[in-house]
Structure formats: C-alpha cells, structure tokens
Enzyme design. Structure first.
Site, PDB file in Angstrom:
ATOM      1  N   ASN A 250     -10.832 -26.667 -22.557  1.00 37.94           N
ATOM      2  CA  ASN A 250     -11.360 -25.879 -21.639  1.00 37.94           C
ATOM      3  C   ASN A 250     -11.118 -26.677 -20.300  1.00 37.94           C
ATOM      4  O   ASN A 250     -12.215 -27.562 -20.285  1.00 37.94           O
ATOM      5  CB  ASN A 250     -12.534 -25.259 -21.909  1.00 37.94           C
ATOM      6  CG  ASN A 250     -13.291 -24.459 -21.052  1.00 37.94           C
ATOM      7  OD1 ASN A 250     -12.599 -24.142 -20.078  1.00 37.94           O
ATOM      8  ND2 ASN A 250     -14.516 -24.079 -21.181  1.00 37.94           N
TER       9      ASN A 250
ATOM     10  N   LYS B   8     -13.622 -29.804 -21.388  1.00 37.14           N
ATOM     11  CA  LYS B   8     -14.035 -29.686 -22.473  1.00 37.14           C
ATOM     12  C   LYS B   8     -13.386 -29.660 -23.662  1.00 37.14           C
ATOM     13  O   LYS B   8     -12.260 -28.703 -23.495  1.00 37.14           O
ATOM     14  CB  LYS B   8     -15.105 -28.613 -22.406  1.00 37.14           C
ATOM     15  CG  LYS B   8     -16.345 -28.685 -21.536  1.00 37.14           C
ATOM     16  CD  LYS B   8     -17.105 -27.630 -21.466  1.00 37.14           C
ATOM     17  CE  LYS B   8     -18.253 -27.629 -20.274  1.00 37.14           C
ATOM     18  NZ  LYS B   8     -18.612 -26.119 -20.042  1.00 37.14           N
TER      19      LYS B   8
ATOM     20  N   ARG C 259      -8.302 -22.133 -22.998  1.00 35.92           N
ATOM     21  CA  ARG C 259      -9.029 -21.158 -22.298  1.00 35.92           C
ATOM     22  C   ARG C 259      -8.249 -21.256 -20.901  1.00 35.92           C
ATOM     23  O   ARG C 259      -8.074 -22.070 -20.213  1.00 35.92           O
ATOM     24  CB  ARG C 259     -10.427 -21.472 -22.053  1.00 35.92           C
ATOM     25  CG  ARG C 259     -11.031 -20.288 -21.393  1.00 35.92           C
ATOM     26  CD  ARG C 259     -12.262 -20.993 -20.636  1.00 35.92           C
ATOM     27  NE  ARG C 259     -13.040 -19.913 -20.473  1.00 35.92           N
ATOM     28  CZ  ARG C 259     -14.374 -19.803 -20.912  1.00 35.92           C
ATOM     29  NH1 ARG C 259     -14.993 -20.717 -21.431  1.00 35.92           N
ATOM     30  NH2 ARG C 259     -15.087 -18.461 -20.825  1.00 35.92           N
TER      31      ARG C 259
ATOM     32  N   HIS D 283     -15.280 -13.154 -18.572  1.00 38.22           N
ATOM     33  CA  HIS D 283     -16.092 -13.567 -19.859  1.00 38.22           C
ATOM     34  C   HIS D 283     -15.858 -12.745 -20.981  1.00 38.22           C
ATOM     35  O   HIS D 283     -16.692 -12.723 -21.839  1.00 38.22           O
ATOM     36  CB  HIS D 283     -17.758 -13.135 -19.412  1.00 38.22           C
ATOM     37  CG  HIS D 283     -18.189 -14.046 -18.470  1.00 38.22           C
ATOM     38  ND1 HIS D 283     -19.286 -13.584 -17.470  1.00 38.22           N
ATOM     39  CD2 HIS D 283     -18.277 -15.384 -18.165  1.00 38.22           C
ATOM     40  CE1 HIS D 283     -19.797 -14.664 -16.807  1.00 38.22           C
ATOM     41  NE2 HIS D 283     -18.996 -15.491 -17.193  1.00 38.22           N
TER      42      HIS D 283
ATOM     43  N   LEU E  87     -25.271 -13.783 -19.650  1.00 36.06           N
ATOM     44  CA  LEU E  87     -25.956 -14.447 -18.632  1.00 36.06           C
ATOM     45  C   LEU E  87     -26.159 -15.835 -18.549  1.00 36.06           C
ATOM     46  O   LEU E  87     -26.802 -16.503 -19.137  1.00 36.06           O
ATOM     47  CB  LEU E  87     -27.445 -14.037 -18.658  1.00 36.06           C
ATOM     48  CG  LEU E  87     -27.710 -12.331 -18.759  1.00 36.06           C
ATOM     49  CD1 LEU E  87     -29.224 -12.052 -19.185  1.00 36.06           C
ATOM     50  CD2 LEU E  87     -27.038 -11.716 -17.764  1.00 36.06           C
TER      51      LEU E  87
ATOM     52  N   ARG F 157     -23.871 -16.937  -7.100  1.00 30.30           N
ATOM     53  CA  ARG F 157     -23.134 -15.960  -6.350  1.00 30.30           C
ATOM     54  C   ARG F 157     -24.209 -14.564  -6.196  1.00 30.30           C
ATOM     55  O   ARG F 157     -24.931 -14.477  -6.910  1.00 30.30           O
ATOM     56  CB  ARG F 157     -22.080 -15.476  -7.590  1.00 30.30           C
ATOM     57  CG  ARG F 157     -20.893 -16.306  -7.632  1.00 30.30           C
ATOM     58  CD  ARG F 157     -19.843 -16.034  -8.575  1.00 30.30           C
ATOM     59  NE  ARG F 157     -19.946 -17.183  -9.683  1.00 30.30           N
ATOM     60  CZ  ARG F 157     -19.356 -17.002 -10.974  1.00 30.30           C
ATOM     61  NH1 ARG F 157     -18.852 -16.113 -11.112  1.00 30.30           N
ATOM     62  NH2 ARG F 157     -19.439 -18.014 -11.477  1.00 30.30           N
TER      63      ARG F 157
ATOM     64  N   ASP G  40     -31.268 -22.845 -11.264  1.00 28.44           N
ATOM     65  CA  ASP G  40     -31.524 -23.090 -12.596  1.00 28.44           C
ATOM     66  C   ASP G  40     -32.628 -21.957 -12.988  1.00 28.44           C
ATOM     67  O   ASP G  40     -33.558 -22.249 -12.433  1.00 28.44           O
ATOM     68  CB  ASP G  40     -31.765 -24.439 -12.715  1.00 28.44           C
ATOM     69  CG  ASP G  40     -31.982 -24.702 -14.191  1.00 28.44           C
ATOM     70  OD1 ASP G  40     -31.095 -25.493 -14.866  1.00 28.44           O
ATOM     71  OD2 ASP G  40     -32.956 -24.407 -15.019  1.00 28.44           O
TER      72      ASP G  40
ATOM     73  N   ARG H  61     -34.376 -21.939 -15.782  1.00 28.59           N
ATOM     74  CA  ARG H  61     -35.341 -22.538 -16.354  1.00 28.59           C
ATOM     75  C   ARG H  61     -36.585 -23.381 -15.226  1.00 28.59           C
ATOM     76  O   ARG H  61     -37.747 -22.982 -15.028  1.00 28.59           O
ATOM     77  CB  ARG H  61     -35.150 -23.639 -17.295  1.00 28.59           C
ATOM     78  CG  ARG H  61     -36.131 -24.075 -18.105  1.00 28.59           C
ATOM     79  CD  ARG H  61     -35.598 -25.014 -19.320  1.00 28.59           C
ATOM     80  NE  ARG H  61     -34.089 -25.364 -19.112  1.00 28.59           N
ATOM     81  CZ  ARG H  61     -33.393 -26.110 -19.903  1.00 28.59           C
ATOM     82  NH1 ARG H  61     -33.762 -26.458 -21.115  1.00 28.59           N
ATOM     83  NH2 ARG H  61     -32.254 -26.450 -19.696  1.00 28.59           N
TER      84      ARG H  61
ATOM     85  N   GLY I 271     -29.594 -15.519 -21.287  1.00 26.12           N
ATOM     86  CA  GLY I 271     -29.757 -14.362 -22.304  1.00 26.12           C
ATOM     87  C   GLY I 271     -30.286 -15.018 -23.454  1.00 26.12           C
ATOM     88  O   GLY I 271     -31.185 -14.178 -24.093  1.00 26.12           O
ATOM     89  N   GLU I 272     -29.881 -16.201 -23.817  1.00 28.24           N
ATOM     90  CA  GLU I 272     -30.304 -16.630 -25.171  1.00 28.24           C
ATOM     91  C   GLU I 272     -31.554 -17.310 -25.183  1.00 28.24           C
ATOM     92  O   GLU I 272     -32.114 -17.368 -26.074  1.00 28.24           O
ATOM     93  CB  GLU I 272     -29.232 -17.994 -25.617  1.00 28.24           C
ATOM     94  CG  GLU I 272     -27.911 -17.383 -26.053  1.00 28.24           C
ATOM     95  CD  GLU I 272     -27.029 -18.393 -26.042  1.00 28.24           C
ATOM     96  OE1 GLU I 272     -27.064 -19.486 -26.628  1.00 28.24           O
ATOM     97  OE2 GLU I 272     -25.762 -18.055 -25.959  1.00 28.24           O
TER      98      GLU I 272
ATOM     99  N   GLU J  24     -17.562 -19.107 -27.461  1.00 26.13           N
ATOM    100  CA  GLU J  24     -16.165 -19.007 -27.131  1.00 26.13           C
ATOM    101  C   GLU J  24     -14.991 -19.773 -27.634  1.00 26.13           C
ATOM    102  O   GLU J  24     -13.918 -19.663 -27.830  1.00 26.13           O
ATOM    103  CB  GLU J  24     -16.311 -19.111 -25.573  1.00 26.13           C
ATOM    104  CG  GLU J  24     -17.208 -17.933 -24.905  1.00 26.13           C
ATOM    105  CD  GLU J  24     -17.649 -18.373 -23.418  1.00 26.13           C
ATOM    106  OE1 GLU J  24     -18.497 -19.120 -23.386  1.00 26.13           O
ATOM    107  OE2 GLU J  24     -17.135 -17.807 -22.294  1.00 26.13           O
TER     108      GLU J  24
HETATM  109  P1  AMP Z   1     -24.894 -21.550 -19.160  1.00 25.80           P
HETATM  110  O1  AMP Z   1     -23.784 -21.342 -17.958  1.00 25.80           O
HETATM  111  O2  AMP Z   1     -24.413 -20.484 -20.172  1.00 25.80           O
HETATM  112  O3  AMP Z   1     -24.827 -22.830 -19.476  1.00 25.80           O
HETATM  113  O4  AMP Z   1     -26.465 -21.083 -18.553  1.00 25.80           O
HETATM  114  C1  AMP Z   1     -27.094 -22.060 -17.708  1.00 25.80           C
HETATM  115  C2  AMP Z   1     -28.319 -21.166 -17.137  1.00 25.80           C
HETATM  116  O5  AMP Z   1     -29.134 -21.214 -18.441  1.00 25.80           O
HETATM  117  C3  AMP Z   1     -29.105 -21.886 -16.329  1.00 25.80           C
HETATM  118  O6  AMP Z   1     -29.807 -20.894 -15.251  1.00 25.80           O
HETATM  119  C4  AMP Z   1     -30.189 -22.385 -17.059  1.00 25.80           C
HETATM  120  O7  AMP Z   1     -31.539 -22.510 -16.348  1.00 25.80           O
HETATM  121  C5  AMP Z   1     -30.373 -21.300 -18.181  1.00 25.80           C
HETATM  122  N1  AMP Z   1     -31.233 -21.707 -19.306  1.00 25.80           N
HETATM  123  C6  AMP Z   1     -30.961 -22.500 -20.171  1.00 25.80           C
HETATM  124  N2  AMP Z   1     -32.020 -22.810 -20.893  1.00 25.80           N
HETATM  125  C7  AMP Z   1     -33.059 -22.095 -20.654  1.00 25.80           C
HETATM  126  C8  AMP Z   1     -34.514 -21.627 -20.927  1.00 25.80           C
HETATM  127  N3  AMP Z   1     -34.651 -22.375 -21.979  1.00 25.80           N
HETATM  128  N4  AMP Z   1     -35.030 -20.978 -20.223  1.00 25.80           N
HETATM  129  C9  AMP Z   1     -34.425 -20.369 -19.322  1.00 25.80           C
HETATM  130  N5  AMP Z   1     -33.192 -20.232 -18.539  1.00 25.80           N
HETATM  131  C10 AMP Z   1     -32.376 -21.314 -19.288  1.00 25.80           C
END
Ligand code: AMP
Length: 395
Positions: A9, A16, A86, A175, A204, A236, A277, A279, A327-328, A380
């Site tokens: 990737n 990656k 990818r 995606h 997400l 974005r 971010d 979190r 989302g997770e 993925e």
């Molecule tokens: P990804 O691009 O799939 O790696 O997702 C990145 C996004 O997931 C970032 O906005 C992170 O802050 C968010 N994320 C990862 N862990 C958490 C968490 N425990 N709580 C809230 N958002 C998170």
C-alpha cells in the site's frame, strides 16, 4: 517455509506492507514513512530497532530494505507467491481486481488524471515489485472498483451530459475495499450470505464515506469524482455549495487556495481550529472547548443525514455498520449519530455501545431497535491478500 502473499500500500510519502500466509494468517506488517525526505524511516511492526534506509530513501529502496528484513527474520522465502497492490483509482476501466501486465499498467496510468496524487505512487510501488520479483504474479485491487455497480441515477451528476461523455465527470466512490469487506463480514456475522444481505456501511477514519449495499452490491455512496464529497472528514469539508467557489473568487480567494482549504484545512480541523483527531476532539470537548464540541456535532449530524439518504436505495436493511478508526472506537460518535435516527427506528444500547466487541459480536443496538447496528473492524489488507491469492491461483 509456507508460501506468503505480500500486500503493498503506497501513499505519497509512505509505504505499508503486510505479509499473509495462504491460510489468511497475518505473518508480519511493516511501514516506511517520510520517504524521499532526510528523516525517512522504516520499521517492522512490533520490532525494534528501525530497518536501515539509505538517505532520502524512495519507495523502491524502502521496499527492498523491508523485504530483506522479512527474509532475515525468516518470515518470507526468496519471493512471495503473489503480490497484491492497493490502487486508488480504476476509473470505469476496472470493475474488479486484475492481474497486472503491461496493459494494466498503461490503463492504471491512464486513470492518473482522476487521482493525480495517488495513482502515480501506486504505480511506483508496482514498478518496484515487478522489478524485484519479475516472476511473481502481481495483482491490483482498486478502491473505486466496488462502486462500479452504481446505476446512472446514483453516479451521474446533474450536469450537461458532455461532461460525463468527454471528461468522465461522474461519481466514482472510494473506500471500496473496506465497504466490500463490510458487506461480507456483516453477512457472516448475521448468519446470511452476502448476496442476500443489505447494509449501510460507514467507513469513518481520517477520510469518511458511507455506502448503501444492496444484496452485496454497492448501489450508492457518498464520495464522488474525488474523495472530497460527502461526509465531514478529518481535514476535508465534504459537501459544500458549489456556489462557494464563485463567492470566494469575489472575495479574492484563488481557486488553488479554495482547493487546498477544502482538502487540508476544513472538516474537524477547520471547525475546531485545533485538530483533525477525533480522540483529541472528544477530550477537548469534554474539557469545555466549544468549537471541538461543535465539530463533533456537525460530523454526527451530517453522518445521520446520509444514513437517511442511503435508505432511498434499499428495499430492506439488515444492519447499519460502523468501521474505521472513528467508527470502531468512538462511543460518542456512534451514540450521537444514532440519536438523530430515532424516527427511522434506530435505537442504541448504551452499555453495549460502550463495550462493543470485547465480549460481544459487535452488536450495539437496543432490543427495541428496528435494525441491527454493528461495529466491525475493517481489514482492507486481508481483502487485497485474498484477491492476490485468488487471481494468482487462476493465472
Ligand atoms: P483511521 O484513518 O481509520 O486510522 O482513523 C483515524 C481516526 O480515528 C482519527 O480521527 C482518530 O482520532 C480516530 N480514533 C482512533 N481511536 C479512537 C478512539 N479511541 N476514540 C475516538 N477516535 C479514535
């Protein structure tokens, strides 16, 4: 040593790698970042120290260094059995994964106008592995391909038809590898077959998209000609009024500047003024930072509106699915989003939402909810490895 499948990737300055065996067990993963810069580095995940790279290492050099490190650790024999890449944009040419030959390389290159930042680096990865492993079958798996089942009513913009005919202006969606994985994994968890399963899949992460999947096929999706359309994302904007461009022009903002702002300075970062971010945003909002709370509100409201919009494509719904880093992991985003969807019959179980996945099958809906709601970690790399294995076997 068992035969391995290498997944590649390539991002603009990153690489990656993942290594799987034929039983779909992940043997190792590795990454290189800040490539073509003075502080480029590479590492096998879970391993110290870093893998040595030459100064200003490029994708090819990083790939060679990481493959050598895999071999030294006895993770890989001389060459992998197949290699899956990818590739971001397959235009209308690629409706599924393909075995890479010179014609495929040319066709991927022809799609570069639609993804000028991505397809050229994807091709750099392909060229590097073709050079290093000339006898190994290589497979391209496209982010857009899964959405090629969209009907014209979903993929055409309401623009003069010559725009589509002459310039291929249409909605492509992205995606797709993740949404395809959701279609299959949700069906498996629900005890159904993908061909009879209809879901709404929300991916997400830093980029965000939502897809309506009917009987296993993508029928509508939120990203468009580019990955800028649709949901609010990390940096974005997602949807804005196209009239914005002319209005900002009258304010002296150049087109290039608007493009940069919409892609890099907007979304969660733009609204909060602090971070993209999620979190960190949740922590800031908990601490009383109002712009961060507003960013989360807007993010969830836009997402909820799109869940409603996606329902127009479906005749029944087996589950709403959350995946991607947000989302997770974000309990708050899932709860707030579903809070807007009571009229459609969604109801969340706050306790399950808090503890999803740890002791459960990922289901977070309340017993009274009209529809199941699932949290499923995306994978993925596994999709790419499966396609690489399948097509290499058939070649
Ligand atoms: P990804 O691009 O799939 O790696 O997702 C990145 C996004 O997931 C970032 O906005 C992170 O802050 C968010 N994320 C990862 N862990 C958490 C968490 N425990 N709580 C809230 N958002 C998170």
């Amino acid at each position: 040593m068992t035969e391995s499948i290498l997944v590649v990737n390539c991002g603009s300055s990153s690489l990656k790698l993942a290594l799987f065996d034929e039983n779909e067990t992940k043997l190792a993963s590795a990454m290189a970042e800040r490539l073509n810069g003075q502080d480029a580095f590479a590492r096998i995940d879970g391993d110290n120290p870093c893998v040595a790279l030459p100064d200003n290492a490029n994708h090819k050099q990083a790939l060679q260094a990481l493959v050598s490190a895999f071999r030294e650790r006895q993770l890989m024999s001389e060459a992998p059995a197949s290699i899956g890449h990818r590739v971001v944009h397959g235009g209308e040419t690629f409706r599924e994964a393909v075995l890479i030959d010179d014609d495929a390389v040319k066709a991927i290159s022809n799609c570069a106008g639609l993804a000028p930042l991505h397809n050229p680096v994807n091709l750099a990865g392909i060229e590097a592995t073709r050079e290093q492993f000339p006898d190994t079958p290589q497979i391209a798996v496209f982010d857009t391909a899964y959405h090629q089942t969209l009907a014209p009513r979903a993929f055409l913009y309401a623009l003069p038809e010559a725009y589509y005919r002459d310039w291929a202006v249409r909605r492509y969606g992205f995606h797709g590898i993740s949404h395809f994985f959701m279609a299959n994994e949700a069906a498996r968890r629900l005890g159904k077959t993908p061909e009879t399963t209809s879901i709404i899949s929300t991916h997400l992460g830093n980029g965000c998209s939502i897809t309506a999947i009917k009987d296993g096929l993508s029928v509508d999706t939120s990203m468009g000609l580019t990955p800028l359309e649709g949901l609010v994302m990390g940096t974005r904007s997602g949807d804005v009024d196209p009239g914005l461009f002319e209005y900002l022009r009258t304010r002296g903002v150049a087109l290039e500047e608007v493009h940069k702002v919409l892609n890099h300075d907007s979304g969660l970062l733009g609204i909060s003024g602090r971070t993209n971010d999620m979190r960190t945003l949740c922590e800031l909002a908990d601490g009383g930072h109002e712009p961060s709370a507003l960013a989360i509100e807007i993010f969830c409201f836009r997402l909820a509106k799109y869940v409603g919009a996606m329902m127009a494509s479906l005749s029944h719904l087996d589950a709403l699915v959350f995946t991607g880093g947000i989302g997770e992991n974000s309990v708050q985003v899932r709860e707030k989003t579903l809070g807007h969807l009571g009229l459609l019959g969604f109801d969340i179980d706050t306790d399950k939402n808090e503890h999803h996945g740890r002791h459960t099958d990922g289901r977070i809906e309340h017993a009274d909810s009209r529809f199941p709601v699932l949290v499923i970690p995306t994978n993925e790399e596994l999709v790419i490895a499966r396609e690489a294995f399948r097509l290499a076997q058939a070649s």
